[in-house]
Design an enzyme around this catalytic site. Structure first.
Site, PDB file in Angstrom:
ATOM      1  N   GLY A  46       8.025   7.419  -1.798  1.00 26.16           N
ATOM      2  CA  GLY A  46       8.600   8.377  -0.866  1.00 26.16           C
ATOM      3  C   GLY A  46       9.231   9.524  -1.627  1.00 26.16           C
ATOM      4  N   HIS A 135      15.962   5.101   2.667  1.00 25.04           N
ATOM      5  CA  HIS A 135      16.239   5.767   1.389  1.00 25.04           C
ATOM      6  C   HIS A 135      16.000   7.288   1.485  1.00 25.04           C
ATOM      7  CE1 HIS A 135      15.877   5.825  -3.195  1.00 25.04           C
ATOM      8  NE2 HIS A 135      15.421   7.008  -2.838  1.00 25.04           N
TER       9      HIS A 135
HETATM   10 NI    NI Z   1      14.928   8.734  -3.814  1.00 22.14          NI
END
Ligand code: NI
Length: 178
Positions: A46, A135
């Site tokens: 990500g 996150h």
């Molecule tokens: Ni990160």
């Protein structure tokens, strides 16, 4: 598409709250395409826009983890609308290279977001995808995973911890079988 430079912990861009995207134009599309290319080149799961120095609410998340069948979700102005369960595992970040921490996250997370043209949609992810949603969305508010953990591990320490953990599980299993 072009690879962008990923900034690391200590850079003030990673501590700022990002602004919502209001223009769904060519510039946004270029940013998203560049973020996807940067994610693939970095072997990450990500990436959030502030990690490439852009303070806008955009993230990309690897959805299908099978090799050769990667699908990258594009989330603009994302928010978490539902979550359930719990998972605890090591977590890392492209902006905190070489350091990993044990972080507890929900097991299943549903996000609501806009696509690159502004249409709203919902997507539910489990396991690493759910972890990644949490996150990456934290990045948009200037937070890093290190805030959730007391200690950071090197890759070697992480491997040792995992090996010891597996051994303990095997011992517990063989004791239970007697
Ligand atoms: Ni990160």
């Amino acid at each position: 598409m072009a690879e962008r430079v990923i900034i690391t912990r200590g850079d003030p861009c990673l501590e700022k709250k990002c602004r919502p995207v209001v223009k769904f134009d060519k510039r946004l599309h270029t940013l998203i395409d560049d973020m996807k290319e940067t994610l693939l080149i970095s072997n990450g799961v990500g990436l959030a826009a502030p990690q490439v120095g852009i303070l806008r609410r955009v993230v990309v998340v690897m959805d299908v983890m099978e090799e050769g069948n990667e699908h990258i979700l594009e989330l603009v102005n994302p928010e978490i609308v539902a979550q359930e369960g719990e998972q605890t595992d090591f977590e890392g970040c492209l902006s905190v290279p070489g350091q990993y921490g044990i972080v507890t996250r929900p097991y299943k997370v549903t996000v609501r977001a806009q696509d690159r043209d502004g249409s709203w949609f919902e997507h539910t992810g489990e396991e690493i995808v759910a972890r990644c949603f949490c996150h990456e969305l934290e990045h948009l508010d200037g937070h890093l995973f290190v805030e959730h953990t007391d200690r950071l591990y090197t890759p070697e320490e992480m491997d040792e911890y995992r090996a010891a953990h597996e051994q303990r599980e095997q011992e517990a299993e063989s004791e239970g079988g007697e």
